[in-house]
Design a protein around this motif. Structure first.
Motif, PDB file in Angstrom:
ATOM      1  N   ALA A 106       0.717  -1.243   0.236  1.00 49.58           N
ATOM      2  CA  ALA A 106       0.066   0.100  -0.185  1.00 49.58           C
ATOM      3  C   ALA A 106       1.014   1.319  -0.135  1.00 49.58           C
ATOM      4  O   ALA A 106       0.666   2.204  -0.919  1.00 49.58           O
ATOM      5  N   SER A 107       1.976   1.420   0.853  1.00 49.45           N
ATOM      6  CA  SER A 107       2.926   2.499   0.933  1.00 49.45           C
ATOM      7  C   SER A 107       3.471   2.692  -0.481  1.00 49.45           C
ATOM      8  O   SER A 107       3.598   3.827  -0.841  1.00 49.45           O
ATOM      9  N   SER A 108       3.912   1.640  -1.109  1.00 48.72           N
ATOM     10  CA  SER A 108       4.517   1.806  -2.519  1.00 48.72           C
ATOM     11  C   SER A 108       3.519   2.272  -3.683  1.00 48.72           C
ATOM     12  O   SER A 108       3.784   3.311  -4.307  1.00 48.72           O
ATOM     13  N   ARG A 109       2.355   1.864  -3.558  1.00 51.43           N
ATOM     14  CA  ARG A 109       1.280   2.305  -4.542  1.00 51.43           C
ATOM     15  C   ARG A 109       0.883   3.741  -4.239  1.00 51.43           C
ATOM     16  O   ARG A 109       0.698   4.635  -5.121  1.00 51.43           O
ATOM     17  N   LEU A 110       0.745   4.118  -2.849  1.00 48.67           N
ATOM     18  CA  LEU A 110       0.364   5.414  -2.473  1.00 48.67           C
ATOM     19  C   LEU A 110       1.553   6.349  -2.965  1.00 48.67           C
ATOM     20  O   LEU A 110       1.317   7.379  -3.597  1.00 48.67           O
ATOM     21  N   LEU A 111       2.782   6.097  -2.821  1.00 51.27           N
ATOM     22  CA  LEU A 111       3.923   6.843  -3.303  1.00 51.27           C
ATOM     23  C   LEU A 111       3.916   7.135  -4.705  1.00 51.27           C
ATOM     24  O   LEU A 111       4.179   8.197  -5.208  1.00 51.27           O
ATOM     25  N   ASP A 112       3.554   5.798  -5.575  1.00 47.33           N
ATOM     26  CA  ASP A 112       3.393   6.037  -6.867  1.00 47.33           C
ATOM     27  C   ASP A 112       2.300   6.951  -7.289  1.00 47.33           C
ATOM     28  O   ASP A 112       2.496   7.710  -8.339  1.00 47.33           O
ATOM     29  N   GLY A 113       1.311   7.122  -6.440  1.00 47.18           N
ATOM     30  CA  GLY A 113       0.345   7.982  -6.668  1.00 47.18           C
ATOM     31  C   GLY A 113       0.468   9.482  -6.148  1.00 47.18           C
ATOM     32  O   GLY A 113      -0.320  10.361  -6.167  1.00 47.18           O
ATOM     33  N   GLY A 114       1.691   9.787  -5.710  1.00 48.23           N
ATOM     34  CA  GLY A 114       2.111  11.039  -4.956  1.00 48.23           C
ATOM     35  C   GLY A 114       1.743  11.330  -3.561  1.00 48.23           C
ATOM     36  O   GLY A 114       1.790  12.461  -3.024  1.00 48.23           O
ATOM     37  N   VAL A 115       1.526  10.195  -2.747  1.00 44.51           N
ATOM     38  CA  VAL A 115       1.232  10.543  -1.512  1.00 44.51           C
ATOM     39  C   VAL A 115       2.246   9.788  -0.711  1.00 44.51           C
ATOM     40  O   VAL A 115       2.451   8.527  -0.852  1.00 44.51           O
ATOM     41  N   PHE A 116       2.934  10.465  -0.027  1.00 45.92           N
ATOM     42  CA  PHE A 116       4.162  10.026   0.580  1.00 45.92           C
ATOM     43  C   PHE A 116       3.816   9.320   2.210  1.00 45.92           C
ATOM     44  O   PHE A 116       3.713  10.234   2.932  1.00 45.92           O
ATOM     45  N   VAL A 117       3.851   8.206   2.432  1.00 49.47           N
ATOM     46  CA  VAL A 117       3.733   7.602   3.633  1.00 49.47           C
ATOM     47  C   VAL A 117       4.797   6.660   3.816  1.00 49.47           C
ATOM     48  O   VAL A 117       5.622   6.023   2.637  1.00 49.47           O
ATOM     49  N   THR A 118       5.123   5.964   4.801  1.00 52.29           N
ATOM     50  CA  THR A 118       6.106   4.916   5.008  1.00 52.29           C
ATOM     51  C   THR A 118       5.362   3.772   5.547  1.00 52.29           C
ATOM     52  O   THR A 118       4.379   3.776   6.461  1.00 52.29           O
ATOM     53  N   GLY A 119       5.590   2.666   4.975  1.00 55.59           N
ATOM     54  CA  GLY A 119       5.043   1.160   5.381  1.00 55.59           C
ATOM     55  C   GLY A 119       6.126   0.581   6.349  1.00 55.59           C
ATOM     56  O   GLY A 119       7.393   0.431   6.173  1.00 55.59           O
TER      57      GLY A 119
END
Length: 87
Positions: A36-49
């Motif tokens: 999920a964190s990887s997909r979010l980063l690809d979408g421009g939302v920086f979070v860390t898993g």
């Protein structure tokens, strides 16, 4: 932080309680948090898993860090993206 937590709750998510600028969401499995964190980063939302062994097995999480520089629009986008990624 209060606004972001409210937006997450409106999206059906339950972050761990607290007043910190770091807002953790328990997702369970390490693979879920990292994917999920990887997909979010690809979408421009920086979070860390984070997963095992950084946190106890079965308590993997996604952590967002909020600052006063975030706009309500950015927080809304992030909360919506998190809800979609974890649905």
């Amino acid at each position: 932080v209060v606004t972001f937590r409210r937006l997450l709750a409106e999206g059906g998510l339950e972050p761990l309680p607290g007043d910190s600028a770091i807002v953790p969401l328990i997702v369970g499995e390490t693979s879920v948090a990292l994917d999920a964190s990887s997909r979010l980063l690809d979408g421009g939302v920086f979070v860390t898993g984070f997963g095992y062994p950084v946190v106890p097995e079965g308590t993997a999480r996604i952590r967002a860090q909020i600052s006063a520089a975030h706009t309500v629009s950015q927080l809304t986008t992030a909360a919506d993206a998190l809800a979609a990624a974890l649905a």
